[in-house]
Motif scaffolding. Structure first.
Motif, PDB file in Angstrom:
ATOM      1  N   PRO A   1      11.794   4.436  -6.483  1.00  0.00           N
ATOM      2  CA  PRO A   1      13.256   4.297  -6.573  1.00  0.00           C
ATOM      3  C   PRO A   1      13.994   5.506  -6.009  1.00  0.00           C
ATOM      4  O   PRO A   1      15.041   5.362  -5.360  1.00  0.00           O
ATOM      5  CB  PRO A   1      13.499   4.156  -8.084  1.00  0.00           C
ATOM      6  CG  PRO A   1      12.228   3.600  -8.612  1.00  0.00           C
ATOM      7  CD  PRO A   1      11.157   4.234  -7.791  1.00  0.00           C
ATOM      8  N   ALA A   2      13.450   6.697  -6.214  1.00  0.00           N
ATOM      9  CA  ALA A   2      14.088   7.896  -5.674  1.00  0.00           C
ATOM     10  C   ALA A   2      14.046   7.894  -4.153  1.00  0.00           C
ATOM     11  O   ALA A   2      15.016   8.299  -3.488  1.00  0.00           O
ATOM     12  CB  ALA A   2      13.396   9.148  -6.228  1.00  0.00           C
TER      13      ALA A   2
ATOM     14  N   ALA B   1       0.833  -1.208   0.000  1.00  0.00           N
ATOM     15  CA  ALA B   1       0.000   0.000   0.000  1.00  0.00           C
ATOM     16  C   ALA B   1       0.867   1.258   0.000  1.00  0.00           C
ATOM     17  O   ALA B   1       0.568   2.232  -0.706  1.00  0.00           O
ATOM     18  CB  ALA B   1      -0.925  -0.004   1.210  1.00  0.00           C
ATOM     19  N   PHE B   2       1.950   1.219   0.783  1.00  0.00           N
ATOM     20  CA  PHE B   2       2.855   2.382   0.832  1.00  0.00           C
ATOM     21  C   PHE B   2       3.504   2.618  -0.520  1.00  0.00           C
ATOM     22  O   PHE B   2       3.519   3.742  -1.040  1.00  0.00           O
ATOM     23  CB  PHE B   2       3.923   2.165   1.899  1.00  0.00           C
ATOM     24  CG  PHE B   2       5.002   3.218   1.908  1.00  0.00           C
ATOM     25  CD1 PHE B   2       4.771   4.460   2.472  1.00  0.00           C
ATOM     26  CD2 PHE B   2       6.247   2.961   1.328  1.00  0.00           C
ATOM     27  CE1 PHE B   2       5.764   5.435   2.471  1.00  0.00           C
ATOM     28  CE2 PHE B   2       7.237   3.924   1.321  1.00  0.00           C
ATOM     29  CZ  PHE B   2       6.999   5.171   1.893  1.00  0.00           C
ATOM     30  N   GLY B   3       4.063   1.550  -1.105  1.00  0.00           N
ATOM     31  CA  GLY B   3       4.718   1.692  -2.401  1.00  0.00           C
ATOM     32  C   GLY B   3       3.749   2.109  -3.497  1.00  0.00           C
ATOM     33  O   GLY B   3       4.081   2.953  -4.344  1.00  0.00           O
ATOM     34  N   GLY B   4       2.558   1.543  -3.474  1.00  0.00           N
ATOM     35  CA  GLY B   4       1.568   1.901  -4.481  1.00  0.00           C
ATOM     36  C   GLY B   4       1.118   3.344  -4.363  1.00  0.00           C
ATOM     37  O   GLY B   4       0.962   4.046  -5.372  1.00  0.00           O
ATOM     38  N   THR B   5       0.901   3.790  -3.119  1.00  0.00           N
ATOM     39  CA  THR B   5       0.468   5.176  -2.907  1.00  0.00           C
ATOM     40  C   THR B   5       1.551   6.155  -3.328  1.00  0.00           C
ATOM     41  O   THR B   5       1.270   7.178  -3.972  1.00  0.00           O
ATOM     42  CB  THR B   5       0.108   5.394  -1.425  1.00  0.00           C
ATOM     43  OG1 THR B   5      -0.918   4.486  -1.043  1.00  0.00           O
ATOM     44  CG2 THR B   5      -0.352   6.824  -1.192  1.00  0.00           C
ATOM     45  N   LEU B   6       2.803   5.833  -2.950  1.00  0.00           N
ATOM     46  CA  LEU B   6       3.915   6.710  -3.315  1.00  0.00           C
ATOM     47  C   LEU B   6       4.059   6.805  -4.828  1.00  0.00           C
ATOM     48  O   LEU B   6       4.289   7.890  -5.382  1.00  0.00           O
ATOM     49  CB  LEU B   6       5.211   6.183  -2.689  1.00  0.00           C
ATOM     50  CG  LEU B   6       6.451   7.070  -2.821  1.00  0.00           C
ATOM     51  CD1 LEU B   6       6.237   8.395  -2.105  1.00  0.00           C
ATOM     52  CD2 LEU B   6       7.673   6.360  -2.238  1.00  0.00           C
ATOM     53  N   THR B   7       3.907   5.688  -5.514  1.00  0.00           N
ATOM     54  CA  THR B   7       4.015   5.683  -6.972  1.00  0.00           C
ATOM     55  C   THR B   7       2.847   6.410  -7.623  1.00  0.00           C
ATOM     56  O   THR B   7       3.018   7.135  -8.611  1.00  0.00           O
ATOM     57  CB  THR B   7       4.081   4.235  -7.493  1.00  0.00           C
ATOM     58  OG1 THR B   7       5.204   3.574  -6.907  1.00  0.00           O
ATOM     59  CG2 THR B   7       4.199   4.191  -8.995  1.00  0.00           C
TER      60      THR B   7
ATOM     61  N   VAL C   1       1.113   8.843  -6.384  1.00  0.00           N
ATOM     62  CA  VAL C   1       1.183  10.279  -6.137  1.00  0.00           C
ATOM     63  C   VAL C   1       2.381  10.908  -6.842  1.00  0.00           C
ATOM     64  O   VAL C   1       2.276  11.983  -7.454  1.00  0.00           O
ATOM     65  CB  VAL C   1       1.252  10.560  -4.619  1.00  0.00           C
ATOM     66  CG1 VAL C   1       1.483  12.044  -4.358  1.00  0.00           C
ATOM     67  CG2 VAL C   1      -0.029  10.105  -3.946  1.00  0.00           C
ATOM     68  N   GLY C   2       3.539  10.250  -6.758  1.00  0.00           N
ATOM     69  CA  GLY C   2       4.773  10.856  -7.277  1.00  0.00           C
ATOM     70  C   GLY C   2       5.227  10.354  -8.625  1.00  0.00           C
ATOM     71  O   GLY C   2       6.242  10.825  -9.143  1.00  0.00           O
ATOM     72  N   GLY C   3       4.543   9.360  -9.169  1.00  0.00           N
ATOM     73  CA  GLY C   3       4.945   8.847 -10.472  1.00  0.00           C
ATOM     74  C   GLY C   3       5.824   7.616 -10.334  1.00  0.00           C
ATOM     75  O   GLY C   3       6.232   7.235  -9.232  1.00  0.00           O
ATOM     76  N   PRO C   4       6.178   6.974 -11.453  1.00  0.00           N
ATOM     77  CA  PRO C   4       6.925   5.720 -11.413  1.00  0.00           C
ATOM     78  C   PRO C   4       8.332   5.846 -10.844  1.00  0.00           C
ATOM     79  O   PRO C   4       8.929   4.848 -10.419  1.00  0.00           O
ATOM     80  CB  PRO C   4       6.961   5.290 -12.883  1.00  0.00           C
ATOM     81  CG  PRO C   4       6.750   6.547 -13.666  1.00  0.00           C
ATOM     82  CD  PRO C   4       5.847   7.383 -12.827  1.00  0.00           C
TER      83      PRO C   4
END
Length: 203
Positions: free
Chosen positions: A130-131, A115-121, A123-126
């Motif tokens: 990694p950043a 959920a964290f990784g999906g939300t971050l992606t 909101v902030g893009g692909p």
């Protein structure tokens, strides 16, 4: 069953006589009279709306205290795992129980990580995830190994635990207590070893 019925009828009869019932005759009429007398024991009887808290007297006539809800809130958790002082437990947790609990906890952790990784992606893009990882590595490099282990262990443990459940479900082998204990110990050991190896790997 017949003996139980006789005992129940006898108990009702004794209660009715104690309540002052004096029916005459025998057979069903006599039994009905006794039952009617039992409903009036103590000049209280059983209300027609027995047990209905909103529309009736609830169970007050049975001796239920008025603050029974408050008393229920003070009862210990069921099952009562901890002592009164809350510092020690009544029961020992065998390794099989700990293994089962860990399987559920790791599943929840994995769901949170996804959920964290999906939300971050989202909101902030692909490139956001990694950043974030690269930024974390450069900012607190001494936490890289612990962080990788914290992320890796749930994945490894839950995956290996899933394979074990597939074997259990498909073959029913290893479900006995001794085998389950052995596989639980092996699952913890293998998960720890694989997690350490993955956390140590640099790419």
């Amino acid at each position: 069953a017949m003996q139980h019925a006789r005992n129940s009828t006898g108990a009702l009869a004794r209660a009715a006589l104690a309540a002052g019932a004096r029916p005459t005759g025998a057979g069903p009429a006599r039994t009905d009279a006794m039952l009617a007398a039992v409903r009036g024991i103590g000049q209280v009887g059983v209300p027609e709306n027995y047990g209905q808290v909103k529309e009736g007297p609830g169970t007050k006539f049975l001796g239920t205290p008025a603050n029974h809800r408050e008393l229920l809130e003070k009862r210990p958790l069921s099952p009562d795992v901890f002592d009164i002082d809350g510092s020690s437990t009544h029961y020992k947790f065998p390794v099989v129980a700990l293994s089962s609990i860990t399987n559920r906890v790791t599943g929840c952790v994995l769901s949170g990580a996804v959920a964290f990784g999906g939300t971050l992606t989202a909101v902030g893009g692909p490139e956001a995830l990694p950043a974030f990882i690269e930024g974390f590595k450069s900012t607190v490099p001494f936490l890289v190994f612990p962080a990788k282990a914290l992320v890796g262990f749930p994945f490894v443990y839950h995956t290996l635990g899933g394979f074990r459940h597939i074997v259990w479900d498909k073959t029913t082998n290893g479900i006995d207590n001794a085998s389950a204990r052995a596989s639980s110990i092996g699952l913890f050991a293998a998960s720890g070893a694989v997690t350490a190896a993955l956390a140590s790997y640099t790419f």
